[in-house]
Design an enzyme around this catalytic site. Structure first.
Site, PDB file in Angstrom:
ATOM      1  N   LEU A 334       4.387   8.776  20.261  1.00 40.68           N
ATOM      2  CA  LEU A 334       5.757   8.479  19.812  1.00 40.68           C
ATOM      3  C   LEU A 334       5.769   7.005  19.412  1.00 40.68           C
ATOM      4  O   LEU A 334       5.456   6.135  20.224  1.00 40.68           O
ATOM      5  CB  LEU A 334       6.769   8.752  20.936  1.00 40.68           C
ATOM      6  CG  LEU A 334       8.197   8.271  20.658  1.00 40.68           C
ATOM      7  CD1 LEU A 334       8.799   8.964  19.436  1.00 40.68           C
ATOM      8  CD2 LEU A 334       9.099   8.539  21.876  1.00 40.68           C
ATOM      9  N   GLU A 335       6.107   6.755  18.154  1.00 37.16           N
ATOM     10  CA  GLU A 335       6.200   5.370  17.662  1.00 37.16           C
ATOM     11  C   GLU A 335       7.669   4.973  17.712  1.00 37.16           C
ATOM     12  O   GLU A 335       8.494   5.573  17.026  1.00 37.16           O
ATOM     13  CB  GLU A 335       5.675   5.311  16.212  1.00 37.16           C
ATOM     14  CG  GLU A 335       5.722   3.935  15.588  1.00 37.16           C
ATOM     15  CD  GLU A 335       5.256   3.946  14.114  1.00 37.16           C
ATOM     16  OE1 GLU A 335       5.440   4.964  13.420  1.00 37.16           O
ATOM     17  OE2 GLU A 335       4.727   2.915  13.669  1.00 37.16           O
ATOM     18  N   ILE A 336       7.974   4.000  18.546  1.00 44.72           N
ATOM     19  CA  ILE A 336       9.366   3.559  18.658  1.00 44.72           C
ATOM     20  C   ILE A 336       9.527   2.279  17.847  1.00 44.72           C
ATOM     21  O   ILE A 336       8.732   1.337  17.970  1.00 44.72           O
ATOM     22  CB  ILE A 336       9.761   3.352  20.139  1.00 44.72           C
ATOM     23  CG1 ILE A 336       9.808   4.716  20.832  1.00 44.72           C
ATOM     24  CG2 ILE A 336      11.099   2.629  20.249  1.00 44.72           C
ATOM     25  CD1 ILE A 336      10.445   4.716  22.204  1.00 44.72           C
ATOM     26  N   THR A 372       2.697   3.381  11.412  1.00 36.48           N
ATOM     27  CA  THR A 372       1.844   4.537  11.091  1.00 36.48           C
ATOM     28  C   THR A 372       1.990   5.013   9.641  1.00 36.48           C
ATOM     29  O   THR A 372       0.988   5.223   8.959  1.00 36.48           O
ATOM     30  CB  THR A 372       2.119   5.716  12.059  1.00 36.48           C
ATOM     31  OG1 THR A 372       3.508   5.953  12.078  1.00 36.48           O
ATOM     32  CG2 THR A 372       1.608   5.422  13.441  1.00 36.48           C
TER      33      THR A 372
END
Ligand code: NAD
Length: 582
Positions: A334-336, A372
């Protein structure tokens, strides 16, 4: 062990096959797959399975049985599996076939990039054919080799990095100390029941155990969102992993709506509607009107800067990016994304929530494509340029698979959708200029109605019955106005694509999109399938030598132009005689 690039060096390669059979043992040791208790019992790996409440009592009973000499391990009965095992494993010729098959299957998967599983087969075979003493010696010898291997070093590094991330709050320690309390997220609203929304809803009820209210614009969308979880639970029910009441309990945590009923009290709303700035801003305004003042508004956009979406907000400190990867229930990252205005509390609550959903969480700063998507775009574009130069599509895909990616970039484009790619590309091109421009001829694909797998018209053929080997749709070359050839070396293809990704990752660190190189490695490996045995873009630079990377970039720059100009930070590292980690 195998996931760390090692082998079960405490005697595991010799003892496990004796306990559960060679084929079963290889399956466990080569994949690192974990078993459910029932499966472990069936295989004979454990003697008894008991509910937790009864554990101590059952243990006493078993020990007493052993002491009284009344315990005997159950041998598997005359099942088909047992017969198969006898036919294959209890004679030399059978075993020969078994090891041959195992090696063939393994190499088709690893393409020779991972030595550990190959060594595991060697150890098991040595024990089975030449006896235990030889097996143990082989295991010790090969374990020693693996411990020193470059692959194990990278895999172990990734393991430590992700373990470290599990302990982090996502914000600076001093900010964390200042927070009075971290109110956990205890209810979720999801907007959009499509591919991503449905997956986000599932991990929220399944992993985080948090109720979800899911809204779509119409009943079909809601149905899709609910059915996704329903189907997963149904499969698990059929396999006997869960009971009907467990399924019902989980499904009761997920409800759907086409209006905002039930949204007034939720702690966080995650939007996963179409990739459209106006639509996402509209969602934000509607949520702020109906929700609590401290509601977190999270967007799953793949490319739009979060600050752009937050411009529509009355409370920009509550707006954040939660970028999940497809399929959400399988992809670990999960990219926050935080903006300069997102509050530390909102970041910390979101990170804690993501971890509850079972994710490895990295926190990055805002910008077009964040981290990403930004590094994926030039990698995909480069593959596109190579196609435009006429190199056969399957050759490009196999070059990158051989390099260690799980699927090739052109297959990936078909999977994600060529139309989706053409929506994201202009956003990045307008932000970063020419170096992010996709090949001009790719607009012809959209003109020809090629969207990829979703409309069964892309780079590959998608037969109606979904069967048959994967073949390139040769007519795509005509649409692109090219003649396919094979005149490019596989390593050159792979390095052109990989160096684009690596160079852009370096820029993300240089510009402060990334807080550190470690997060960059985790993001690329866990989110995009960057080869784990290479450790991620930054470890790749260090292990190859930054000078080598820069030389290669410069070489391609002279041929293909400024999109290969090395990032400043790479030149600085050379000047300072430093790596990213050491
Ligand atoms: N597909 C991926 O691999 C992926 C990965 C990461 C992020 N994303 C992003 O996630 C978002 C959703 O992507 P997706 O692939 O799930 O798309 P999708 O088309 O499968 O789903 C979008 C859903 O949003 C619904 N929707 C549209 N307008 C709505 C409204 N006004 N109110 C409620 N629902 C509405 C649609 O009916 C549809 O069900 C996009 O922003 C995309 O860029 C996608």
């Amino acid at each position: 062990e195998v996931q760390l690039g090692l082998l079960p060096g405490g005697g595991g390669t010799q003892r496990l096959p004796k306990l559960i059979g060679i084929a079963n043992a290889l399956d466990m040791m080569l994949t690192g797959r974990q078993l459910k208790p029932k499966q472990a019992k069936k295989l004979g790996l454990v003697d008894e399975v008991t509910p937790q409440a009864n554990l101590v009592k059952a243990a006493y009973e078993l020990v007493n049985k052993i002491r009284a000499g009344k315990f005997s391990r159950q041998k598997s009965s005359l099942t088909t599996a047992a017969l198969m095992r006898w036919a294959l494993e209890d004679n030399k010729w059978g075993r020969q076939i078994l090891f041959q098959q195992a090696r063939k299957k393994l190499l088709a998967k690893t393409l020779g990039n991972y030595p550990a599983p190959e060594y595991i087969i060697d150890c098991v075979e040595a024990g089975a054919e030449l006896g235990e003493a030889v097996g143990y010696a082989k295991e010790a010898e090969l374990f020693g080799e693996l411990v020193k291997s470059a692959e194990a070093k990278q895999l172990i590094g990734l393991f430590f990095a992700s373990t470290e991330l599990k302990k982090e709050s996502g914000i600076a320690e001093k900010d964390f100390a200042q927070l009075a309390e971290l109110k956990p997220v205890s209810s979720v609203g999801v907007l959009g029941g499509g591919l991503m929304g449905a997956g986000i809803a599932y991990v929220s009820i399944e992993k985080a155990n948090i109720p979800v209210r899911l809204k779509d614009r119409d009943a079909d969308g809601v149905l899709h969102g609910l059915k996704y979880s329903h189907n997963i639970y149904d499969k698990r029910l059929k396999k006997g992993y869960i009971s009907l009441s467990q399924k019902a309990e989980k499904m009761s945590m997920l409800t759907g709506t086409t209006d905002y009923s039930g949204f007034a009290q939720v702690d966080i709303v995650i939007e996963a509607v179409f990739e459209d700035l106006q639509l996402k801003q509209q969602m934000l305004r509607e949520v702020e009107k109906i929700g609590r003042a401290d509601i977190i508004f999270a967007t799953n956009t793949s490319s739009i800067p979060i600050s752009e979406i937050a411009k529509a907000s009355q409370h920009p400190e509550t707006v954040i990016g939660l970028h999940y990867f497809s399929p959400v229930d399988k992809m670990p990252l999960l990219e926050i994304i935080k903006t300069p205005k997102t509050s530390a509390e909102v970041v910390a609550r979101s990170v804690a929530f993501g971890k509850k959903q079972g994710k490895t969480v990295i926190v990055v700063n805002d910008g077009p494509g964040f981290y990403t998507s930004r590094i994926l775009a030039p990698y995909m574009n480069e593959a596109g340029h190579i196609v435009a130069e006429g190199v056969a599509i399957d050759k490009i895909d196999s070059a990158l698979k051989k390099y260690g990616f799980p699927i090739g970039p052109i297959t990936l484009l078909d999977e994600v959708g060529i139309d989706v790619g053409t929506k994201i590309a202009p956003i990045l091109e307008s932000a970063f200029g020419e170096r992010m421009a996709p090949p001009a001829s790719f607009s012809k694909l959209i003109d020809a109605g090629r969207k990829g797998k979703k409309n069964k018209k892309g780079f590959y053929v998608y037969p109606a019955n979904g069967k048959g080997p994967k073949v390139v749709d040769e007519s795509v070359y005509k649409d692109l106005g090219i003649q396919a050839h094979n005149n490019m070396d596989a390593v050159e293809i792979a390095e052109r694509c990989v160096l684009q990704m690596v160079n852009e990752a370096a820029r993300c660190l240089e510009e402060g999109i990334l807080n550190n190189a470690r997060d960059g490695d985790i993001g690329a490996v866990f989110g995009l399938g960057f080869p784990a045995f290479l450790g991620g873009p930054f470890h790749y630079c260090d292990s190859q030598g930054i000078q080598v990377i820069v030389d290669k970039l410069k070489h391609f720059e002279t041929i293909h132009g400024s999109r290969f100009t090395p990032a400043k930070i790479l030149l600085e590292k050379i000047e300072q005689n430093q790596g990213f980690f050491e």
